[in-house]
Design a protein around this motif. Structure first.
Motif, PDB file in Angstrom:
ATOM      1  N   TYR A  39       0.769  -1.287  -0.103  1.00 61.34           N
ATOM      2  CA  TYR A  39      -0.044   0.034   0.104  1.00 61.34           C
ATOM      3  C   TYR A  39       0.830   1.237   0.081  1.00 61.34           C
ATOM      4  CZ  TYR A  39      -3.408  -3.472   1.185  1.00 61.34           C
ATOM      5  OH  TYR A  39      -4.108  -4.658   1.180  1.00 61.34           O
ATOM      6  N   ILE A  40       2.010   1.127   0.438  1.00 61.84           N
ATOM      7  CA  ILE A  40       2.711   2.470   0.345  1.00 61.84           C
ATOM      8  C   ILE A  40       3.846   2.573  -0.567  1.00 61.84           C
ATOM      9  CG2 ILE A  40       2.461   2.775   2.827  1.00 61.84           C
ATOM     10  CD1 ILE A  40       5.594   1.619   3.285  1.00 61.84           C
ATOM     11  N   ALA A  41       4.384   1.616  -1.305  1.00 63.52           N
ATOM     12  CA  ALA A  41       5.226   1.643  -2.431  1.00 63.52           C
ATOM     13  C   ALA A  41       4.847   2.152  -3.616  1.00 63.52           C
ATOM     14  CB  ALA A  41       5.989   0.170  -2.889  1.00 63.52           C
ATOM     15  N   SER A  42       5.635   3.277  -4.038  1.00 66.61           N
ATOM     16  CA  SER A  42       5.113   3.870  -5.326  1.00 66.61           C
ATOM     17  C   SER A  42       5.565   2.776  -6.350  1.00 66.61           C
ATOM     18  CB  SER A  42       5.863   5.157  -5.544  1.00 66.61           C
ATOM     19  OG  SER A  42       7.118   4.999  -4.997  1.00 66.61           O
ATOM     20  N   ARG A  43       6.612   2.092  -6.328  1.00 65.36           N
ATOM     21  CA  ARG A  43       6.897   1.288  -7.517  1.00 65.36           C
ATOM     22  C   ARG A  43       7.584  -0.081  -6.474  1.00 65.36           C
ATOM     23  NH1 ARG A  43       6.896   2.597 -12.425  1.00 65.36           N
ATOM     24  NH2 ARG A  43       7.807   0.989 -13.319  1.00 65.36           N
ATOM     25  N   ILE A  44       7.485  -1.281  -7.257  1.00 64.21           N
ATOM     26  CA  ILE A  44       7.832  -2.465  -6.454  1.00 64.21           C
ATOM     27  C   ILE A  44       8.739  -3.216  -7.404  1.00 64.21           C
ATOM     28  CG2 ILE A  44       7.102  -4.550  -5.736  1.00 64.21           C
ATOM     29  CD1 ILE A  44       4.683  -3.307  -4.669  1.00 64.21           C
TER      30      ILE A  44
ATOM     31  N   ILE B 125      16.166  -8.890 -11.184  1.00 64.89           N
ATOM     32  CA  ILE B 125      15.107  -8.247 -11.009  1.00 64.89           C
ATOM     33  C   ILE B 125      13.961  -8.699 -12.080  1.00 64.89           C
ATOM     34  CG2 ILE B 125      13.987  -6.000 -11.253  1.00 64.89           C
ATOM     35  CD1 ILE B 125      15.779  -5.657  -8.893  1.00 64.89           C
ATOM     36  N   PHE B 126      13.004  -9.617 -11.572  1.00 65.34           N
ATOM     37  CA  PHE B 126      12.215 -10.262 -12.573  1.00 65.34           C
ATOM     38  C   PHE B 126      10.981  -9.363 -13.003  1.00 65.34           C
ATOM     39  CE2 PHE B 126       8.881 -13.539 -12.664  1.00 65.34           C
ATOM     40  CZ  PHE B 126       9.597 -14.791 -13.590  1.00 65.34           C
TER      41      PHE B 126
ATOM     42  N   LEU C 222       1.200  -4.466 -11.294  1.00 69.53           N
ATOM     43  CA  LEU C 222       1.996  -5.796 -11.174  1.00 69.53           C
ATOM     44  C   LEU C 222       0.635  -6.864 -10.734  1.00 69.53           C
ATOM     45  CD1 LEU C 222       5.021  -4.927  -8.855  1.00 69.53           C
ATOM     46  CD2 LEU C 222       5.100  -5.732 -11.266  1.00 69.53           C
ATOM     47  N   ILE C 223      -0.432  -6.238 -10.215  1.00 69.21           N
ATOM     48  CA  ILE C 223      -1.289  -7.016  -9.792  1.00 69.21           C
ATOM     49  C   ILE C 223      -2.136  -7.479 -11.320  1.00 69.21           C
ATOM     50  CG2 ILE C 223      -3.635  -6.906  -8.740  1.00 69.21           C
ATOM     51  CD1 ILE C 223      -2.512  -5.345  -6.431  1.00 69.21           C
TER      52      ILE C 223
ATOM     53  N   LEU D  41      -1.504  -8.396  -4.467  1.00 68.20           N
ATOM     54  CA  LEU D  41       0.130  -8.313  -4.735  1.00 68.20           C
ATOM     55  C   LEU D  41       0.653  -9.800  -4.087  1.00 68.20           C
ATOM     56  CD1 LEU D  41       2.360  -7.082  -5.827  1.00 68.20           C
ATOM     57  CD2 LEU D  41       2.724  -6.293  -3.643  1.00 68.20           C
ATOM     58  N   GLU D  42       0.013 -10.451  -3.108  1.00 69.33           N
ATOM     59  CA  GLU D  42       0.274 -11.382  -2.379  1.00 69.33           C
ATOM     60  C   GLU D  42       0.088 -12.613  -3.384  1.00 69.33           C
ATOM     61  OE1 GLU D  42      -1.454 -14.454   1.147  1.00 69.33           O
ATOM     62  OE2 GLU D  42      -2.182 -12.264   0.802  1.00 69.33           O
ATOM     63  N   ASP D  43      -1.006 -12.622  -4.236  1.00 68.38           N
ATOM     64  CA  ASP D  43      -1.215 -13.685  -5.161  1.00 68.38           C
ATOM     65  C   ASP D  43      -0.107 -13.738  -6.190  1.00 68.38           C
ATOM     66  OD1 ASP D  43      -3.678 -14.298  -4.139  1.00 68.38           O
ATOM     67  OD2 ASP D  43      -4.502 -12.566  -5.262  1.00 68.38           O
ATOM     68  N   LEU D  44       0.345 -12.442  -6.677  1.00 69.03           N
ATOM     69  CA  LEU D  44       1.393 -12.619  -7.551  1.00 69.03           C
ATOM     70  C   LEU D  44       2.812 -13.341  -6.946  1.00 69.03           C
ATOM     71  CD1 LEU D  44       2.792 -11.657 -10.287  1.00 69.03           C
ATOM     72  CD2 LEU D  44       3.369  -9.531  -8.933  1.00 69.03           C
ATOM     73  N   PHE D  45       2.884 -12.635  -5.657  1.00 71.79           N
ATOM     74  CA  PHE D  45       4.162 -13.255  -4.826  1.00 71.79           C
ATOM     75  C   PHE D  45       3.972 -14.838  -4.761  1.00 71.79           C
ATOM     76  CE2 PHE D  45       6.504 -14.196  -1.001  1.00 71.79           C
ATOM     77  CZ  PHE D  45       7.742 -13.322  -1.061  1.00 71.79           C
ATOM     78  N   LEU D  46       3.071 -15.199  -4.320  1.00 71.64           N
ATOM     79  CA  LEU D  46       2.790 -16.803  -4.226  1.00 71.64           C
ATOM     80  C   LEU D  46       3.164 -17.405  -5.357  1.00 71.64           C
ATOM     81  CD1 LEU D  46       0.204 -16.886  -1.303  1.00 71.64           C
ATOM     82  CD2 LEU D  46       2.747 -17.043  -1.187  1.00 71.64           C
ATOM     83  N   HIS D  47       2.454 -16.815  -6.615  1.00 68.41           N
ATOM     84  CA  HIS D  47       2.502 -17.488  -7.839  1.00 68.41           C
ATOM     85  C   HIS D  47       4.198 -17.362  -8.366  1.00 68.41           C
ATOM     86  CE1 HIS D  47       1.843 -18.054 -12.126  1.00 68.41           C
ATOM     87  NE2 HIS D  47       2.573 -16.966 -12.514  1.00 68.41           N
ATOM     88  N   LEU D  48       4.850 -16.193  -8.004  1.00 67.56           N
ATOM     89  CA  LEU D  48       6.384 -16.381  -8.407  1.00 67.56           C
ATOM     90  C   LEU D  48       7.378 -17.170  -7.479  1.00 67.56           C
ATOM     91  CD1 LEU D  48       6.692 -12.488  -9.143  1.00 67.56           C
ATOM     92  CD2 LEU D  48       6.667 -14.489 -10.825  1.00 67.56           C
ATOM     93  N   PHE D  49       6.766 -17.257  -6.289  1.00 64.62           N
ATOM     94  CA  PHE D  49       7.574 -17.991  -5.215  1.00 64.62           C
ATOM     95  C   PHE D  49       6.878 -19.022  -4.599  1.00 64.62           C
ATOM     96  CE2 PHE D  49       9.053 -13.561  -5.374  1.00 64.62           C
ATOM     97  CZ  PHE D  49      10.510 -13.828  -5.823  1.00 64.62           C
TER      98      PHE D  49
END
Lengths: 352, 415
Positions: A254-259, A267-268, A276-277, A335-343
């Motif tokens: 919620y706070i990052a302007s870029r991830i 850097i994937f 990203l979402i 974003l968590e879905d993406l994270f878990l998808h990648l890792f």
């Protein structure tokens, strides 16, 4: 009388505007590298003649190898990135190279190849003038057990080259801002994990850094402290680069302007949270299943969340397609879905 | 740099373990300077009764009894001592037997005992090294004491340096530099000198323990990353840390040794510092110095060994990941030369005590023993060198080497 830095800035101003200079900073490293440190000892971002240069960090093909018993390990692989003011989230699983990248950004480690430029100057050549603009909180915040909070901050302030009166003022301000006033004369070793972390953040902020690097800053904080910490970072991110490395998705969502997402040293992906979402759109589904079907679902599906319903059935959230379970409905990804998808291996370790 | 150095110095001095070690070093300086006098005992006769004195009172009595013989060691005094011995042994028997009157020993034999002991030593058999009985020593021998000293040194060296004739020549040359007469003043004794050596060793160990966590404690806690990312950077930090460790060690050494020497010499008497080295330990001691200068030499060797050991410890600290390993290694390196020399006692042990920074301090391996009891020479290619000189030179040369290694290891760490 103008000092060398003024002369340099003025002569550059005659050729181009500050904005043009900043934008082109990364394109002029060969010339910039020739400029001796004495000419650049004043941070360029400070206001000069009413104008302000905003800091920019550029990573150019940064690679880091480590020699290990089994051979050479590539911790960071050909990373190129341009960091501009705002909160940057560096997401990645444990061992993905985040800490190595951050330590290189702090000048603690040197890249095996490639270079890191700050306003066009190689940080390894800038030395103290770059570190003056930097605040760093490592993953493991180390301190001397004998130090009280105040004395520790005074010590770090002196190492950061702050004049005594400035140091005193900033320490008082930070102690209040980070609600450490009451424990200022307590030994750090006696503080709770959250308080120690806040002391760590305070030391990183002492020199009002233009580049604030925080490695896993919320580890050991309770949920309330994490929220307060996120808000504080949002406040701090004005006019400075804040780079937060974490594997806790909610810290940056919620706070990052870029991830930037790191995977196996690379850097994937980079982008804003919505960008990203959006990559996960149409890949996240929810459905309700009987408990006896869970084992089969776990075998065949990538379940990211599981909840007991009141009727004894289970609501699962999974990554995949609509055909995998009849009746499954598409839902808004996070974003968590993406994270878990990648890792996928992080699924059980991740703190949301 | 000055600011960082000041900060680091203050930080080290505020560390609890440092304060503990500093306090221990200071307390030990007082304790160890006072201890040896408590070992002194003296028996004499008063109104027909045997009386025994201990500690400072015994020392005072000894000083009083030897006041007449104190000063220049003349052949006449030696001859008088020999005559007194002969006369009283003829009348009362063996002075070592229980039947020998304590009062006679105290008044007639004791005043000369320190002198006649050296006479007996220099009359040792040239082939076996066995000392003769007083009965076998003539007045002529006593009158030719200083000539006998030179002969004794030659005999001793030929006996001990059979395979190294250069060492014999060198020893004879060194001894030729000693100008008679010798001097003797009652007071300072060999126990006190041994305590000086022992205290120096403990001081070195304490300084090494203060230094051991300097770099590695920061690696261990993670504080190092924060410090390296501050304005002054790793090079200034390395220099400041090294300088601070050396400052703490040198200051501690100076303060503690001043306290130790002031107390010990005040107890035993400053005049006893004028005693020739040859009169206290062995007539064959090769250096033309008195006890006072010996103290200076041993203290200087101690300072060099301490700085060398601290430098090595800094290197160990910069190379280790945690304080336990660094402290363990430091203690092992400090103790190793003493233990190995005691166990092995061969050429390798002799070389190790020269090469290892802590080799000049400890037990029988120490510089003090090399200076006073053992007459060792080491061969370096075609050259023969007296071991104590090497024990001063090698650790001194190692100081910059280890400091450079420490700084390099710290600066290059993590890179």
């Amino acid at each position: 009388m103008k000092n060398h830095t003024d002369v340099l800035i003025v002569s550059l101003n005659e050729l181009c505007s500050f904005e043009e200079f900043c934008a082109g900073a990364s394109q002029i490293p060969p010339m910039a590298k020739l400029i001796p440190e004495e000419f650049t000892s004043c941070p360029l971002s400070r206001k000069r003649s009413g104008m302000e240069i905003i800091m920019e960090i550029t990573l150019e093909h940064v690679t880091k190898h480590f020699r290990e018993k089994r051979g050479i390990k590539e911790a960071v692989r050909d990373v190129s990135l341009r960091l501009t003011p705002g909160v940057w989230g560096l997401l990645g699983a444990n061992g993905s190279g985040k800490t190595t990248l951050m330590r290189m950004l702090c000048g603690i480690m040197q890249a095996t190849s490639g270079c890191i430029l700050c306003d066009g100057l190689d940080i390894s050549l800038s030395g103290g003038s770059y570190r003056e603009r930097l605040g760093y909180l490592p993953q493991e915040f180390g301190f001397y057990p004998e130090f009280t909070v105040r004395r520790y901050l005074e010590y770090i302030a002196a190492l950061k080259g702050l004049p005594d009166d400035t140091a005193k003022f900033r320490i008082t301000k930070l102690l209040t801002q980070l609600t450490l006033d009451e424990v200022r004369d307590k030994r750090i070793a006696k503080l709770s994990g959250g308080m120690k972390r806040r002391v760590g953040i305070a030391q990183a902020l002492l020199n009002e850094p233009e580049l604030l690097i925080l490695d896993e800053p919320t580890s050991g904080l309770d949920p309330g402290e994490r929220v307060r910490f996120r808000n504080l970072l949002s406040e701090l991110s004005r006019d400075r680069i804040v780079l937060i490395s974490t594997h806790i998705v909610s810290d940056v969502e919620y706070i990052a302007s870029r991830i930037a997402i790191m995977k196996e040293g690379d850097i994937f992906l980079t982008g804003t949270t919505p960008e990203l979402i959006s990559r996960m759109r149409g890949q996240v589904y929810e459905c309700v299943i009987p408990p006896e079907a869970l084992a089969r679902c776990e075998q065949n599906l990538h379940i990211v969340n599981l909840r007991n319903e009141e009727n004894g059935r289970l609501r699962i959230r999974y990554l995949g397609g609509p055909d995998e379970i009849p009746g499954a409905v598409s839902c808004a990804p996070c974003l968590e879905d993406l994270f878990l998808h990648l890792f996928p291996q992080e699924e059980r370790n991740t703190v949301i | 740099m000055k600011k960082v150095w000041k900060l680091e110095l203050l930080r080290i001095l505020r560390t609890r373990s440092t304060l503990l070690f500093l306090a221990a070093a200071l307390a030990l300086s007082v304790f160890m300077a006072c201890m040896p006098v408590t070992y002194i005992k003296f028996s004499y006769e008063e109104n027909g009764q045997e009386m025994t004195l201990n500690g400072p009172a015994a020392l005072a009595m000894r000083k009083r009894l030897r006041s007449a013989t104190d000063g220049e060691v003349t052949p006449k005094k030696l001859a008088a001592g020999l005559a007194a011995y002969r006369e009283n042994t003829a009348r009362y028997g063996d002075p070592n037997s229980k039947d020998f009157p304590v009062g006679i020993y105290a008044s007639e034999l004791f005043p000369y005992a320190a002198l006649t002991a050296r006479l007996k030593e220099v009359m040792a058999d040239a082939d076996t090294g066995a000392v003769p009985d007083y009965a076998a020593i003539s007045e002529t021998d006593a009158l030719g004491f200083y000539d006998r000293c030179r002969i004794h040194v030659s005999d001793l060296m030929r006996m001990e340096q059979r395979d190294n004739p250069d060492a014999v020549t060198l020893a004879e040359k060194m001894y030729a530099q000693i100008q008679p007469p010798f001097y003797y003043y009652e007071g300072y004794d060999s126990n006190m000198a041994e305590y000086l050596g022992l205290y120096l060793f403990l001081l070195m160990l304490l300084c090494a323990l203060v230094t051991a966590p300097l770099f590695c404690a920061e690696y261990q806690t993670g504080a190092d990353d924060i410090l390296r990312s501050t304005k002054y950077g790793r090079r200034t930090l390395a220099a400041a840390k090294i300088l601070s460790a050396l400052c703490v060690s040198v200051t501690l050494f100076a303060v503690c040794m001043t306290v130790f020497l002031l107390i010990s010499n005040s107890i035993f008497g400053w005049d006893s510092c004028r005693t020739s080295l040859q009169m206290l330990f062995s007539a064959a001691c090769l250096l033309p110095v008195n006890i006072g200068r010996m103290q200076v030499l041993v203290t200087l060797a101690g300072l060099i060994a301490l700085l060398s050991c601290v430098s090595l410890t800094l290197f160990v600290s910069a190379a280790c990941r945690n304080t336990t390993t660094a402290t363990g290694l430091t203690i092992a390196l400090c103790l190793f030369p003493s233990v190995f020399y005691m166990m092995a006692g061969n050429d390798l042990a002799a070389w190790l005590r020269v090469l290892l920074p802590s080799g000049a301090l400890g037990g029988t391996n120490s510089f003090f023993y090399a200076l006073t009891f053992y007459f060792e020479f080491l061969k370096i290619g075609p050259w023969t060198v007296w071991t104590p000189w090497l024990m001063l030179a090698v650790p001194a040369a190692e100081i910059p080497l280890f400091l450079l290694l420490a700084a390099r290891t710290y600066v290059r760490r993590s890179l």
